[in-house]
Design a protein around this motif. Structure first.
Motif, PDB file in Angstrom:
ATOM      1  N   LEU A  75       0.943  -1.150   0.064  1.00  0.00           N
ATOM      2  CA  LEU A  75       0.161   0.098   0.218  1.00  0.00           C
ATOM      3  C   LEU A  75       0.819   1.247  -0.035  1.00  0.00           C
ATOM      4  O   LEU A  75       0.338   2.344  -0.549  1.00  0.00           O
ATOM      5  CB  LEU A  75      -1.133  -0.014   1.066  1.00  0.00           C
ATOM      6  CG  LEU A  75      -2.035  -0.842   1.012  1.00  0.00           C
ATOM      7  CD1 LEU A  75      -2.901  -1.040   2.417  1.00  0.00           C
ATOM      8  CD2 LEU A  75      -3.030  -0.557  -0.189  1.00  0.00           C
ATOM      9  N   SER A  78       0.757   3.277  -3.081  1.00  0.00           N
ATOM     10  CA  SER A  78      -0.565   3.890  -3.490  1.00  0.00           C
ATOM     11  C   SER A  78      -0.215   5.359  -3.914  1.00  0.00           C
ATOM     12  O   SER A  78       0.548   6.036  -3.584  1.00  0.00           O
ATOM     13  CB  SER A  78      -1.470   3.806  -2.328  1.00  0.00           C
ATOM     14  OG  SER A  78      -1.984   2.557  -1.965  1.00  0.00           O
ATOM     15  N   TYR A 547       1.122   8.147 -11.948  1.00  0.00           N
ATOM     16  CA  TYR A 547       1.833   7.031 -11.171  1.00  0.00           C
ATOM     17  C   TYR A 547       2.505   5.847 -12.379  1.00  0.00           C
ATOM     18  O   TYR A 547       1.972   5.716 -13.136  1.00  0.00           O
ATOM     19  CB  TYR A 547       0.671   6.162 -10.632  1.00  0.00           C
ATOM     20  CG  TYR A 547       1.157   4.954  -9.810  1.00  0.00           C
ATOM     21  CD1 TYR A 547       1.937   5.066  -8.351  1.00  0.00           C
ATOM     22  CD2 TYR A 547       1.121   3.620 -10.220  1.00  0.00           C
ATOM     23  CE1 TYR A 547       2.409   4.177  -7.912  1.00  0.00           C
ATOM     24  CE2 TYR A 547       1.488   2.686  -9.410  1.00  0.00           C
ATOM     25  CZ  TYR A 547       2.267   2.769  -8.310  1.00  0.00           C
ATOM     26  OH  TYR A 547       2.600   1.797  -7.749  1.00  0.00           O
TER      27      TYR A 547
END
Length: 640
Positions: A75, A78, A547
């Protein structure tokens, strides 16, 4: 400077409020355990006190820790929605009241479809619906028969689908009632007139049918209900319903070209078909009322029924707001001519902007008072649009967008609770006096009316508690969108300076003035006349704003998004104007290349309330434009 009232609202970009969050999470976890132990304290522990020392227990704990640590590590990749460096899609940091209310409620695991499965959070959901109704200008007093009704959904897509279900049920009900022909009840003279009643007239007819039934003896009442059920479109299906009423045809939905793709999904799911969704041309990315009038005139000539007209309060691509006040006026004019339809407002993005327009007592704020706080916001037509929300037949709004609530928490609202009876899955859509009790008693069996068969009560708790901590008016919750509007005005100023600095290298334009806190930039190297070349330039800029799983998260200085301007959406006049403003040759648009049929532009969602951190002497927006300037310079140098 960011309002001090906002400082305790979030965990914070730097995790500044971690102690507050940790303290409350631990406090309410302990409180939950206390509740479990005191349900029947005479019951012995089912798990032995020494279980933690068993080999199987330790092995399970080890596996669980390993997987949770792996998840935690994953995570960290993220997208950092919490950061003021994130100005991409419609997501930001989460409000602590909603986050904590969701944490607190999750171990209780309520299912908000019935009182039996969620005795507490069902009421919270109904109250949250009334909170949103007040924010949007609907009647929010459950003691009034014309009170609005609202419920939560997984998101705006399902809320839009619910609006189609309700509009379709309300449109077809008078035709079914006419087929049954109860004596002494004033019903439209033919199927066309019945099918084209305005929503308010359809609801009135439903009320008169209920009153008529109430005076029938019980056996006859059941027979009349059964006869009507057999004639309803929900029983027959679209094909058989239209076969029984050959003068009618499948109704159209008229939505702006800026409408979300969920409308196409909804038309397919309803069985109406994508072909029945007709897009209204725009002016400045807002519904063109003249074009809408022409479309309605054609429908009248061709005896083509219209199910609803959709308006958008904050388009997901450009942040523009349709003239809702004009849409409801159009509805009234055409209903008087015998072409009735509903008006639905898709305010999934912009709904919570209404807090800026709302006094603590629910009244609409005066335009002059609002203009004292901002440079340009709101435009008079935007103020009029928000002021007309209470006249729309139904509205979609997403607490998980500008409400800063965890996913998924959308909401559907209808102006008059009476209409919801038509959606009851058990077909018991008739509520005679006293049969189902008051507002809360009736709607606590929420599963009868909603598309879902299961839904989390924790989302309802998050929304309700947040609205209690931050009431939905300009003095409380409105402090959040206020920061975002000020940031949008600062963005425009920074864009002007950026354009001046790069005037000899890059042409910079804001293609459409935003009505909310979402703003776009079109960028073209000076001297370039080719659409495909401009698109490659903007895509290269965007690659540095999105990203990349191959790169460390910190390698990205900012995160942004992109969208496109398509000629079929813009229209010839606006397409020509934008091409000219950017110095592009119209002949290079859709000239047969791989990337020349539209214009690629950067899109920015400015909902983070800490974008203007003047307390630390930081403007993340100025930093963003400095970053764009460096990247644009590097791209131009590489191409030279």
């Amino acid at each position: 400077m960011t309002s001090p009232a906002i400082h305790p609202c979030f965990l914070g970009p730097y995790g500044e409020n971690d102690a507050l969050l940790e303290k409350l999470v631990v406090e309410f976890l302990r409180d939950h355990v206390y509740w479990r132990r005191n349900f029947h304290p005479e019951d012995p522990p089912a798990i032995p006190t020494g279980a933690a020392g068993e080999p199987a227990f330790r092995e399970f704990e080890a596996r669980m820790r390993r997987e949770l640590h792996a998840l935690s590590a994953s995570l960290k990749k993220s997208v950092p929605f919490h950061s003021p460096r994130y100005i991409g899609h419609m997501v930001s940091d989460l409000l602590l009241p909603g986050l904590l209310a969701q944490f607190l409620t999750l171990p209780y695991n309520p299912n908000n479809v019935s009182l039996d499965a969620a005795p507490v959070t069902i009421d919270l959901e109904l109250k949250a619906g009334l909170q949103l109704a007040r924010m949007l200008g609907y009647v929010d007093d459950p003691a009034r028969p014309d009170c609005a009704f609202g419920h939560l959904t997984s998101g705006g897509t399902l809320a839009n689908f619910q609006s189609l279900r309700l509009a379709w049920a309300l449109k077809a009900f008078p035709v079914a009632l006419r087929a049954v022909s109860p004596p002494g009840l004033d019903i439209p003279e033919d199927d066309w007139a019945a099918f084209n009643l305005a929503p308010a007239a359809g609801i009135d007819l439903l009320g008169r049918w209920n009153a008529w039934l109430a005076h029938c003896p019980a056996p006859q009442r059941r027979q009349w209900r059964q006869r009507l059920v057999a004639e309803r479109v929900e029983t027959l299906g679209l094909a058989d319903f239209l076969a029984r009423h050959p003068t009618l045809s499948s109704p159209r939905v008229l939505a702006p070209v800026t409408a979300h793709y969920s409308w196409s999904k909804g038309m397919k799911l309803m069985g109406l078909g994508r072909a029945q969704l007709e897009l209204i041309p725009e002016r400045g990315m807002r519904t063109d009322i003249d074009a809408l009038e022409a479309m309605l005139a054609r429908c009248e000539r061709e005896r083509q029924p219209v199910l609803m007209v959709v308006g958008v309060l904050g388009s997901t691509e450009f942040g523009t707001i349709d003239p809702i006040h004009e849409l409801v006026a159009v509805r009234e004019r055409w209903s008087a001519r015998g072409l009735g339809f509903g008006v639905h407002v898709d305010a999934a993005w912009g709904g919570y902007l209404a807090t800026l327009f709302r006094e603590a007592d629910g009244r609409l704020r005066a335009l002059a008072d609002m203009r004292e706080e901002y440079r340009d916001f709101p435009a008079p037509e935007v103020h009029a649009a928000v002021g007309a929300l209470g006249q729309a037949d139904s509205i979609t709004v997403d607490p998980h967008k500008l409400g800063y609530i965890p996913y998924g928490a959308g909401a559907f609202l209808c102006r008059d609770q009476s209409a919801m009876a038509l959606l009851a899955e058990d077909a018991d859509y008739v509520f005679t006096p006293g049969e189902d009790g008051d507002y809360f008693q009736r709607f606590r069996q929420l599963g009868r009316y909603i598309p879902e068969g299961s839904k989390p009560g924790s989302a309802a708790a998050a929304v309700y508690v947040t609205h209690r901590v931050l009431p939905l008016d300009h003095e409380h919750f409105g402090q959040l969108p206020r920061e975002s509007i000020l940031a949008t005005e600062a963005f425009r100023t920074a864009a002007t300076r950026f354009s001046a600095r790069l005037h000899d290298r890059v042409t910079c334009r804001i293609p459409f003035e935003p009505d909310s806190n979402l703003i776009c930039l079109a960028l073209n190297p000076v001297g370039n006349r080719d659409v495909a070349t401009m698109n490659r330039f903007v895509r290269a800029l965007h690659r540095d704003l999105c990203y990349d799983p191959r790169q460390p998260l910190q390698s990205r200085e900012f995160f942004g998004s992109m969208t496109t301007l398509r000629p079929e959406v813009l229209g010839a006049e606006e397409t020509a104007g934008i091409l000219a403003s950017l110095g592009l040759d119209p002949d290079t648009l859709d000239a047969g290349g791989d990337d020349d049929d539209r214009l690629v532009i950067l899109r920015h969602t400015l909902m983070n309330p800490f974008l203007l951190d003047t307390g630390n002497g930081i403007s993340y927006l100025e930093m963003y434009f400095e970053h764009l300037e460096r990247r644009a310079g590097a791209l131009l140098a590489a191409a030279a």
